[in-house]
Scaffold this active site. Structure first.
Site, PDB file in Angstrom:
ATOM      1  N   ASP A  48       0.834  -1.202   0.000  1.00 44.94           N
ATOM      2  CA  ASP A  48       0.000   0.000   0.000  1.00 44.94           C
ATOM      3  C   ASP A  48       0.871   1.256   0.000  1.00 44.94           C
ATOM      4  O   ASP A  48       1.790   1.396   0.805  1.00 44.94           O
ATOM      5  CB  ASP A  48      -0.913  -0.009   1.230  1.00 44.94           C
ATOM      6  CG  ASP A  48      -1.871   1.161   1.227  1.00 44.94           C
ATOM      7  OD1 ASP A  48      -1.570   2.167   1.894  1.00 44.94           O
ATOM      8  OD2 ASP A  48      -2.907   1.083   0.534  1.00 44.94           O
ATOM      9  N   ARG A  49       0.558   2.165  -0.898  1.00 40.57           N
ATOM     10  CA  ARG A  49       1.376   3.354  -1.086  1.00 40.57           C
ATOM     11  C   ARG A  49       1.247   4.341   0.084  1.00 40.57           C
ATOM     12  O   ARG A  49       2.244   4.878   0.562  1.00 40.57           O
ATOM     13  CB  ARG A  49       0.996   4.058  -2.398  1.00 40.57           C
ATOM     14  CG  ARG A  49       1.511   3.369  -3.644  1.00 40.57           C
ATOM     15  CD  ARG A  49       0.977   1.976  -3.882  1.00 40.57           C
ATOM     16  NE  ARG A  49      -0.482   1.960  -4.012  1.00 40.57           N
ATOM     17  CZ  ARG A  49      -1.228   0.865  -3.870  1.00 40.57           C
ATOM     18  NH1 ARG A  49      -0.684  -0.299  -3.550  1.00 40.57           N
ATOM     19  NH2 ARG A  49      -2.542   0.914  -4.016  1.00 40.57           N
ATOM     20  N   THR A  50       0.027   4.576   0.542  1.00 37.91           N
ATOM     21  CA  THR A  50      -0.162   5.504   1.664  1.00 37.91           C
ATOM     22  C   THR A  50       0.516   4.977   2.921  1.00 37.91           C
ATOM     23  O   THR A  50       1.152   5.727   3.665  1.00 37.91           O
ATOM     24  CB  THR A  50      -1.663   5.736   1.916  1.00 37.91           C
ATOM     25  OG1 THR A  50      -2.221   6.436   0.804  1.00 37.91           O
ATOM     26  CG2 THR A  50      -1.882   6.566   3.183  1.00 37.91           C
ATOM     27  N   CYS A  83      -2.520   4.794 -10.611  1.00 40.53           N
ATOM     28  CA  CYS A  83      -2.516   5.000  -9.158  1.00 40.53           C
ATOM     29  C   CYS A  83      -1.860   6.346  -8.921  1.00 40.53           C
ATOM     30  O   CYS A  83      -0.694   6.543  -9.302  1.00 40.53           O
ATOM     31  CB  CYS A  83      -1.754   3.895  -8.437  1.00 40.53           C
ATOM     32  SG  CYS A  83      -1.585   4.200  -6.660  1.00 40.53           S
ATOM     33  N   THR A  85      -1.158   7.988  -5.944  1.00 35.96           N
ATOM     34  CA  THR A  85      -0.170   8.033  -4.866  1.00 35.96           C
ATOM     35  C   THR A  85       1.167   7.420  -5.279  1.00 35.96           C
ATOM     36  O   THR A  85       2.230   7.911  -4.886  1.00 35.96           O
ATOM     37  CB  THR A  85      -0.706   7.308  -3.614  1.00 35.96           C
ATOM     38  OG1 THR A  85      -2.030   7.772  -3.324  1.00 35.96           O
ATOM     39  CG2 THR A  85       0.179   7.582  -2.412  1.00 35.96           C
ATOM     40  N   ALA A  86       1.129   6.377  -6.100  1.00 34.13           N
ATOM     41  CA  ALA A  86       2.362   5.716  -6.526  1.00 34.13           C
ATOM     42  C   ALA A  86       3.268   6.634  -7.340  1.00 34.13           C
ATOM     43  O   ALA A  86       4.457   6.332  -7.525  1.00 34.13           O
ATOM     44  CB  ALA A  86       2.031   4.461  -7.337  1.00 34.13           C
ATOM     45  N   THR A 127      -5.691  10.806  -1.233  1.00 31.13           N
ATOM     46  CA  THR A 127      -5.339  10.083  -0.015  1.00 31.13           C
ATOM     47  C   THR A 127      -4.358  10.895   0.834  1.00 31.13           C
ATOM     48  O   THR A 127      -3.687  11.806   0.349  1.00 31.13           O
ATOM     49  CB  THR A 127      -4.698   8.731  -0.342  1.00 31.13           C
ATOM     50  OG1 THR A 127      -3.441   8.952  -0.997  1.00 31.13           O
ATOM     51  CG2 THR A 127      -5.616   7.888  -1.211  1.00 31.13           C
ATOM     52  N   LYS A 169     -12.522   0.129  -1.743  1.00 34.42           N
ATOM     53  CA  LYS A 169     -11.608  -0.976  -2.029  1.00 34.42           C
ATOM     54  C   LYS A 169     -12.180  -2.320  -1.587  1.00 34.42           C
ATOM     55  O   LYS A 169     -11.791  -3.367  -2.112  1.00 34.42           O
ATOM     56  CB  LYS A 169     -10.249  -0.727  -1.364  1.00 34.42           C
ATOM     57  CG  LYS A 169      -9.386   0.308  -2.095  1.00 34.42           C
ATOM     58  CD  LYS A 169      -8.030   0.440  -1.446  1.00 34.42           C
ATOM     59  CE  LYS A 169      -7.133   1.426  -2.197  1.00 34.42           C
ATOM     60  NZ  LYS A 169      -6.703   0.933  -3.511  1.00 34.42           N
ATOM     61  N   CYS A 199      -7.723  10.417  -6.476  1.00 38.86           N
ATOM     62  CA  CYS A 199      -7.539   9.018  -6.077  1.00 38.86           C
ATOM     63  C   CYS A 199      -8.304   8.188  -7.092  1.00 38.86           C
ATOM     64  O   CYS A 199      -9.462   8.502  -7.420  1.00 38.86           O
ATOM     65  CB  CYS A 199      -8.063   8.768  -4.661  1.00 38.86           C
ATOM     66  SG  CYS A 199      -8.041   7.032  -4.177  1.00 38.86           S
TER      67      CYS A 199
END
Length: 235
Positions: A48-50, A83, A85-86, A127, A169, A199
């Site tokens: 998970d990125r966050t 994605c 955040t990535a 996010t 999700k 997001c």
């Protein structure tokens, strides 16, 4: 021959499906052969990125780089990554491949500049991980756009709509739509002229007719850009 789009996905799987669906639906095609070749790397086991950013969780970089290299070896002409955040790892991934890698957020602001230059105050739903990386704020400064964020209470509720036990999700789309609309309405009260869906889970539930101001979908923007780029390839 058309170029081949590589999708570095799995974050989450439904957002990856949505990305592919956009490419198919937005392509001007009368028959199968008019469509664009697409290679999808859908790895839902990418950390998970966050959590990696905010909680010192495992880094997704190794798996993302591996996926990008696989897409390159498999014949992708260029890569997109659905994605948001990535993208804090975008440049670290990019240096490990030789093919182009389109930047989702950069393309979003280029689109705003070319098509919606009258927007000077834009709301952002993203996010906690994305917000802490300054990914959008940097481009807002470049393009002289004021960014409007949810307050702490609404931001927590937004994160719950994505990651909660009954979040998007987890497959609970309908139950979260009302909350998402209410958060957007709060940004409208703060004079936001449009909303960036920062997001990739948001457009799975929030549509243009749900709110009274324009919704800016980075995935739709990158899909259109990918179609143009793939059609321009001569390989």
């Amino acid at each position: 021959m058309k170029g081949t789009i590589g999708i570095l996905g799995g974050m989450g799987p439904e957002a990856t499906v949505y990305m592919f669906d956009l490419i198919v639906r937005l392509t001007d095609a009368e028959k199968d052969q008019d469509h664009i070749p697409v290679i999808i790397y859908n790895n839902p086991h990418i950390p998970d990125r966050t959590r990696a950013i905010r909680e010192d969780g495992p880094s997704p970089l190794k798996m993302l780089t591996h996926g990008a290299k696989l897409l390159e070896k498999s014949g992708a002409s260029f890569i997109i990554m659905p994605c948001v955040t990535a993208h804090y790892l975008y440049y670290k991934i990019k240096k490990n491949i030789k093919i182009p890698f389109l930047h989702l957020i950069e393309e979003t602001f280029e689109y705003i500049k070319e098509n919606s230059s009258n927007f000077k105050r834009i709301g952002l739903l993203a996010t906690d991980g994305t917000l802490s990386t300054d990914l959008f704020h940097k481009y807002c400064r470049i393009y002289n756009i004021d960014i409007v964020l949810p307050d702490k209470k609404n931001q927590k509720e937004f994160m719950d709509t994505i990651y909660g036990k009954q979040g998007i999700k987890a497959g609970y789309k309908i139950i979260q739509k009302r909350t998402m609309i209410r958060i957007v309405e709060n940004l409208i009260e703060k004079k936001a002229q449009a909303i960036i869906m920062g997001c990739t889970e948001i457009p799975l539930i929030l549509k243009d007719n749900d709110v009274t101001i324009p919704l800016i979908d980075p995935l739709e923007i990158i899909a259109k850009k990918s179609i143009i780029k793939a059609n321009a390839e001569n390989i």
